[in-house]
Each structure stands twice: as C-alpha cells, then as structure tokens.
Scaffold this active site. Structure first.
Site, PDB file in Angstrom:
ATOM      1  N   ARG A  63      -0.993   4.999  -6.105  1.00 59.87           N
ATOM      2  CA  ARG A  63      -0.529   4.142  -5.009  1.00 59.87           C
ATOM      3  C   ARG A  63      -1.268   4.426  -3.712  1.00 59.87           C
ATOM      4  O   ARG A  63      -1.247   3.613  -2.791  1.00 59.87           O
ATOM      5  CB  ARG A  63       0.975   4.352  -4.747  1.00 59.87           C
TER       6      ARG A  63
ATOM      7  N   MET B 281       0.832  -1.189   0.000  1.00 58.31           N
ATOM      8  CA  MET B 281       0.000   0.000   0.000  1.00 58.31           C
ATOM      9  C   MET B 281       0.873   1.249   0.000  1.00 58.31           C
ATOM     10  O   MET B 281       1.984   1.209   0.483  1.00 58.31           O
ATOM     11  CB  MET B 281      -0.883   0.033   1.247  1.00 58.31           C
ATOM     12  N   CYS B 282       0.361   2.297  -0.503  1.00 59.41           N
ATOM     13  CA  CYS B 282       0.942   3.629  -0.328  1.00 59.41           C
ATOM     14  C   CYS B 282       2.121   3.936  -1.247  1.00 59.41           C
ATOM     15  O   CYS B 282       2.695   3.075  -1.883  1.00 59.41           O
ATOM     16  CB  CYS B 282       1.376   3.879   1.100  1.00 59.41           C
ATOM     17  N   GLY B 283       2.431   5.222  -1.271  1.00 58.76           N
ATOM     18  CA  GLY B 283       3.571   5.688  -2.038  1.00 58.76           C
ATOM     19  C   GLY B 283       4.277   6.753  -1.231  1.00 58.76           C
ATOM     20  O   GLY B 283       3.660   7.456  -0.429  1.00 58.76           O
TER      21      GLY B 283
ATOM     22  N   ASN C  69       5.676   2.603   3.137  1.00 58.92           N
ATOM     23  CA  ASN C  69       4.867   1.981   2.098  1.00 58.92           C
ATOM     24  C   ASN C  69       4.938   0.489   2.340  1.00 58.92           C
ATOM     25  O   ASN C  69       6.023  -0.073   2.336  1.00 58.92           O
ATOM     26  CB  ASN C  69       5.454   2.335   0.722  1.00 58.92           C
TER      27      ASN C  69
END
Ligand SMILES: *[C@@H]1O[C@H](CO)[C@@H](O)[C@H](O)[C@H]1NC(C)=O
Ligand SMILES: *[C@@H]1O[C@H](CO)[C@@H](O)[C@H](O)[C@H]1NC(C)=O
Length: 719
Positions: free
Chosen positions: A54, A1-3, A116
């Site tokens: 993202r 997950m995430c950026g 992330n």
C-alpha cells in the site's frame, strides 16, 4: 494511497498499574521502559511490512511518550500507550515533508495523525484554514489539513473532507483516539480488541485496540484468526461491520470510531445518503437536471486529476469508464487542465485488460474505438485462463474474503497494467451503477410505486406500471435461475416488510453459498442473510424507507450499504488495486455529485423509452455524458464487466481447483460439509459446466487459500 496501522493499549488492565510484558516480551523489561518501546516499534514495523504494497515509498512511525500520556504521578515506568504507523505511496508533495505521521505544532502533548487516501479541493480548504487559523503548515500534502481542521472544528472536521480516506487522529491532551472512514467506504479500516498473551500463550490481562488498513496487518501483532461462522452463514461480512474472522470489524462507511481514555469505544455516523420525499413533485426542467449532473461530474473528475505524479484512466467497453475518459479528454482540450504531473500537451493514457476474443467477454474492441475517437493512448494487456489461475491465490490473500466469480482476479491483473507503465494513480468508473441505478435488479423496485415526483413528465403511463412490474419480477427470477443463483420465491418476508417490500433485498442474497456443515445449524440457528441486510440499514433510514423514499431509492440505499463497500470497493477496488500500489479514484462517488443525483426523481435514472419499448438504466447519466462519449456507447445497453464463466476440464483453473477443493482441505476448514462440496469441481468445468457449482467451488477454494495464508484455526462445534 498508503496504509496505516495503530496499536492502543487499553485501560483497566493490570499492565498500566503494574507493568507487565508485551507479547513475546522478556522478563525484566519492566524496569526498562525503552525495552518496551523498542519492542512495540518492532511489532509496528512488522505490521506495516504486511501492508508494504500500500505504501512502498516510505515508512513512518510514532510512539507516544508514556510518562506523559499515562499517569504522570505513577512512579513505575509504563509501556507506551500508543503506536501509529504509516506506509506511504507518494502522490502529493513527494518531498520528505509530506511524510507521516503528522504532528501538531505543539507536539507534547499534541495531536498526531495518520492518513490513507485523498482529500480533494484541499487548496481551497487550506486557504480557508490559513485565513481563520494560524496553523503553520509544513508541507504541500493534502493530508496535512487534517490536524488543522480537527484543532479548529473538533469532530466537525469530517464535514470538510471530500474524497476517499481512512485516518486515525490521536489527541493526547484529551486521551481521545478518532478513526474515520470515508462516506462510501472506498478506503478500508479494520479494528479488533486483543487480549495480549505472553510467550507461553497465557493471558497477561492487557488488552489492546488494533486499527489497520488490512486485517493481515494484525498478524504480526499476535492476532490468531478464527472463522466467524455466523458471519459467514448470515452474510454479516457482506452487510454489516463483521468480517470472515471472529472479533475483527470494519468501521462503517460515513462513520467514525472514538476511543476515550483508553476505554470506551463508540462508533457514530457523520454522514448518510438521503433521498427526496416521494410525494413532492420536482419542478425543475429536465434540461436543468441534465446540466446539473454534467457540471458536478466535470467538477468531480477535475478535482481528481490533481496529483504530483501522472494520472491514468481505467477504460472498458462500458459507459461509466468512457464518460470519465471523455470528460478528462474534454478538460484537457477545452480547459487546459493538467492530468496529474503531465503537461496538457501529453496524451491521456487509458488502461485495460482483454480476454480472448472468442470468450464473448472481450470489450477491448469497443474501448479501442472509444480511445481512437477521444484521441487518447490505450494500453491493454491480454488475459487468459492460465494468467488468471496464476494470480488466483495472491488475489484472495489481498481481498481477505471470498468472491463467487473471478472478476476480482481480473481486477487484480488490470491493476498491474498501470503499475508496469510507471503509474500510481488512475481514475475508475466504480459507483455509477449504485448512484444512477445501473443494475437490472432495481427495475421491479422502481415499478413498485408510481413516481409522483415526476408524474408530469414520466414516459411510462401509470396504467401500464403494474403489468411491467410483473414482467420485471419474472425476468429477475429467470435471470437468477440462469446464473445458478437463488433469489427466493418472491414472498414478502419480515426483512422485506422492514424495507417497504423491495425485492432488491432478496436478490442481494442470491449468491449465499449453501455448503455449511450440519453442526453449524445447531450452533448458529436462525441465520438469515435477508434479515442481516434489512437490519444493516440504519433505523432512521428504515423510517424514511417506509414512509418517505421511493422504493427505487430504498433499493439504491440498501445496496450501497452492502455490496458496494464490502465487495465492489474491496475486491474490485481498493484491495486488488493497492496490491499493485495503485490508487484508484472514483469520481462517481464524490459526495457533492451523489447528493445531487440522490435528489433527482427516480424516473430520470430508470426511464421507459416508449419507441423502443424498453427501460434505459442510468438514463440521466447517458444524457449528461452525451457530448463526451461515442454514439455507440450512448446507445449501448448494460453489459456488466465480467470474466468468462465457462472453463475446460483439465485446464489450469481446473487443476488449481481440484488441488484446493480436496477432501483434506475442506475438512480442515471445519464448517464446510464435504458431502455438499465433493463433486462440485467436476460439475463446474467442461462445456456443460454448471454455473452454480462453479460459484460454490470458487468460494470453497478461496476459503482454503485464506485458511492456509492466514493460518486460520479449524472451526469446531465447541469453539
Ligand atoms: C458540524 O457538523 C454537523 C454535522 O456534520 C453539521 O450539521 C453542522 O453544521 C456543523 N457545524 C459547524 C459549525 O460547522
Ligand atoms: C485500435 O486497434 C487498432 C488495430 O488493432 C490499432 O492499430 C490502434 O492503434 C488501436 N488504437 C488505440 C488507440 O489503441
């Protein structure tokens, strides 16, 4: 997950003694530190916008208070030293308390972090931290443990992390920035050092360290991409820290990078795969080994079902994804384990794409039977040539590199399926072939030496080994000829000598595209992809490869440092999944599981079946998985997930390729020879389509897409 995206201003530049402008800065800012601050914030937000896919759920930024971070005695106002940015895909703790960046309780000066990925087993780690520290946790997010771990264990915090992640921690008091990447490189982390230019393109003397989840996040920060022709020619982008672009690097899997006092940058390992001594007999029973794999697999799957959102599964006709689906169904039924936020009474959902049945690549009938047998829901989306062609350019933009086939477009399309069904998390079978020896090309290396660890039980008589080795080497060469690749003539070269003679190193270069312009040989002599691969193995690991490890294990090691992180986990993994805001979790790459599997004798991974007179790949995985899969899958031989390879003339892909691989576009790249490329598209398509021509045409077309989307400057002999 995430950026994540991060900008750190480096020392020894004039800007921090006598203030200068940031990129696009207007004069007069020097007197107004807030002007600098706002401009930096704007830049960071633009950078995050590039990787919004993202983390579409929230954006968070933090900009250091320069007066404290830099020299407090300096009277003139300084631009901020550091900017941290995060885009969030909310999976655990959906409340605003889970928002990032995270900060230590003592905020100024304190510790700041962006993460992330996922840290598994975090309840146990958090309970441990609550027992040994007084850390005041504010959220239920797994990511929050990072600062508490760093405060308590220093750089040893990496030992505690289990899962896939990339994170940046900044310790203000120590002026120390730490960027960490997970053990297998499941999550990406790129960095570059930039010479900052002013509005007129003149150097300002300032340098900045940029760190981000994807290279495209550097574009709004003033990065001007240039082809790294040597990296392309010697496959550095695929096998070491280089990328397709000059000056941009990846942090290696299992490594962390530090930047001390805005100056010294260093990269160090914190973990590496290791294998047992090949001469030491393994005294365990086979049943014990099978049970050991099964338990650790179940644990790895169970930990990855934890989420505050629903969790699905990617299901193909292969054994890897089916084992995962089977184990999930088992955990739900027998142990009442919840699948993400869904109650155990909900049916588990599996996703796949299907090609037309007559393509010979459609596995959905098998997946359907597996789903029926397990009693899970099965959602599939139909794919055809037109659908692939339509996604081609976007998929290339997300991958940020080329691929010799269309599997990455298939994976990109697959990730739309859970997204359309409202899912953010899936489990996937990536990594099983690397850990359990699933690829046929490993066979010659398995046969290269006797397996003394399992000599008592080995089903292959030692007297027959040499003969099988010869057959396997011939079969491998024939295989590569068929698919239009060149895996060398089998001669033992310097790189092979560096790796105890394994042939996997030769097969790994089979798809190196030979379309470079003649000038590139003069400017970049002695490019040798095999040497890149051999040199990429850590020196200490090469010592083990020469002396201690069985050649099969050497092959697994080398493969898992190149193709696995740089192609499979990238183009068939993170980048094509995150493009659709899908987090895919890989139970097979759980390091507690892989450390166990790495220590098993080679002959339980690749095993000779005397009755059928064949070798079975991933043998012990099949045995461990047997209670959870259908008989059909248990017996099925290796069949790689693949998109079809023959396409008609005049169809959507042909039209797309003809447009992209034009003389003008190819000459615009600068490093590709039109003499070698003109005519490839014609040769690649149609009933007699040449597989090699198709691979090359795809690669060149992808470079053209990258040149356009990233605005890459034309490569020239002088530059
Ligand atoms: C610190 O990390 C190293 C390497 O990961 C490990 O060998 C060592 O046991 C750790 N020490 C402590 C006190 O956790
Ligand atoms: C499998 O295919 C059959 C026939 O198309 C269909 O009726 C059934 O619903 C499918 N099963 C699952 C689990 O999707």
């Amino acid at each position: 997950m995430c950026g994540i995206s991060c900008i750190l201003s480096l020392a020894n530049d004039a800007s921090h003694q006598h203030t200068r402008d940031l990129p696009n800065g207007t004069h007069g800012d020097a007197a107004k530190p807030n002007g600098k601050r706002e401009r930096l914030e704007e830049e960071l937000k633009a950078s995050l916008e590039q990787i919004r896919h993202r983390g579409p759920d929230a954006t968070g930024t933090w900009i250091s208070d320069d007066c404290r971070v830099a020299q407090p005695t300096n009277a003139s106002p300084l631009p901020p030293r550091l900017a941290l940015g995060h885009v969030r895909l909310s999976i655990n703790d959906l409340s605003p308390e889970g928002a990032q960046p995270f900060h230590s309780p003592a905020n100024t000066p304190g510790i700041h972090a962006i993460v992330n990925g996922e840290f598994y087993d975090y309840d146990a780690i958090r309970a441990h931290l609550e027992a040994v520290t007084a850390y005041p946790f504010t959220s239920r997010s797994d990511s929050e443990i990072i600062i508490a771990l760093y405060e308590h264990y220093g750089l040893n915090f990496t030992d505690w992390l289990r899962g896939e992640f990339a994170c940046v921690i900044y310790d203000e008091r120590k002026q120390l920035l730490v960027a960490v990447r997970d053990r297998y490189g499941i999550k990406p982390l790129f960095w570059t050092v930039q010479e900052v230019k002013d509005q007129r393109g003149k150097g300002t003397g300032e340098r900045r360290l940029l760190v981000a989840s994807e290279m495209k996040a550097f574009l709004p920060l003033g990065w001007e991409p240039e082809w790294d022709v040597r990296s392309l020619k010697d496959a550095g982008w695929n096998h070491d820290t280089r990328t397709l672009f000059k000056g941009v690097q990846k942090i290696r899997p299992g490594h962390y990078m530090t930047c001390q006092s805005f100056g010294r940058i260093e990269e160090r390992p914190y973990w590496d795969a290791s294998f047992p001594d090949k001469r030491t007999p393994d005294l365990r029973t086979l049943q014990e080994l099978i049970e050991g794999v099964r338990q650790r697999m179940l644990d790895a799957v169970r930990l990855r079902l934890r989420a505050d959102v629903p969790v699905g599964i990617y299901l193909s006709g292969g054994i890897d994804s089916s084992v995962i689906a089977g184990m999930v169904a088992h955990l739900v039924k027998e142990q009442n384990v919840a699948v993400g936020s869904a109650p155990p009474s909900d049916r588990v959902t599996c996703f796949s794409i299907a090609f037309e049945e007559d393509s010979g690549y459609d596995e959905s009938a098998i997946a359907n039977r597996t789903a029926e047998w397990l009693g899970v829901k099965y959602v599939k989306k139909l794919m055809n040539e037109e659908e692939l062609a339509r996604r081609f350019e976007d998929a290339v933009w997300h991958c940020e590199q080329h691929n010799p086939d269309l599997n990455f477009v298939g994976k990109f399309a697959l990730s739309e399926v859970p997204a359309e069904a409202g899912y953010k998390v899936v489990l996937t079978g990536e990594g099983a072939d690397e850990i359990f020896a699933g690829y046929p090309l490993y066979l010659p290396d398995y046969l290269r030496e006797p397996d003394l660890a399992w000599a008592q039980h080995n089903s292959l008589p030692e007297a027959e080994r040499a003969q099988h080795l010869q057959l396997a080497e011939e079969a491998a060469r024939e295989h590569y000829r068929c698919i239009g690749a060149d895996a060398g003539d089998g001669a033992v070269s310097v790189p092979r000598r560096m790796l105890n003679g394994i042939s996997t190193v030769s097969s790994m270069t089979a798809f190196q595209p030979d379309v470079f312009a003649p000038w590139t040989d003069e400017v970049h002599p002695a490019c040798d992809p095999q040497m890149t691969i051999a040199s990429n193995a850590d020196g200490i690991a090469r010592g083990h490869i020469s002396k201690d490890w069985h050649p099969l294990h050497a092959a697994l090691y080398v493969w898992s440092k190149g193709h696995l992180p740089n192609i499979f986990l990238t183009c068939l993994g993170d980048r094509t999944e995150m493009a659709n805001s899908i987090e895919a979790r890989t139970p097979f790459l759980d390091h507690i599981l892989t450390e166990y599997v790495n220590n098993l004798p080679p002959s339980v991974k690749l095993r000779w079946q005397p009755a059928e007179r064949r070798f079975v790949e991933k043998w012990i995985l099949r045995e461990a998985a047997r209670p959870f899969i259908t008989q059909e899958l248990f017996e099925r031989r290796k069949h790689a997930y693949a998109a079809p390879t023959r396409w008609p003339r005049g169809g959507p892909l042909y039209v797309l390729m003809t447009g992209l691989v034009s003389r003008e576009n190819v000459e615009g790249l600068g490093f590709v020879s039109w003499e070698k490329v003109g005519g490839l598209v014609e040769a690649a398509f149609g009933p007699e389509g040449d597989a090699r021509a198709l691979r090359l045409a795809l690669v060149v077309a992808e470079w053209v897409v990258l040149a356009k989307r990233f605005r890459v400057r034309r490569a020239e002999a002088g530059g």
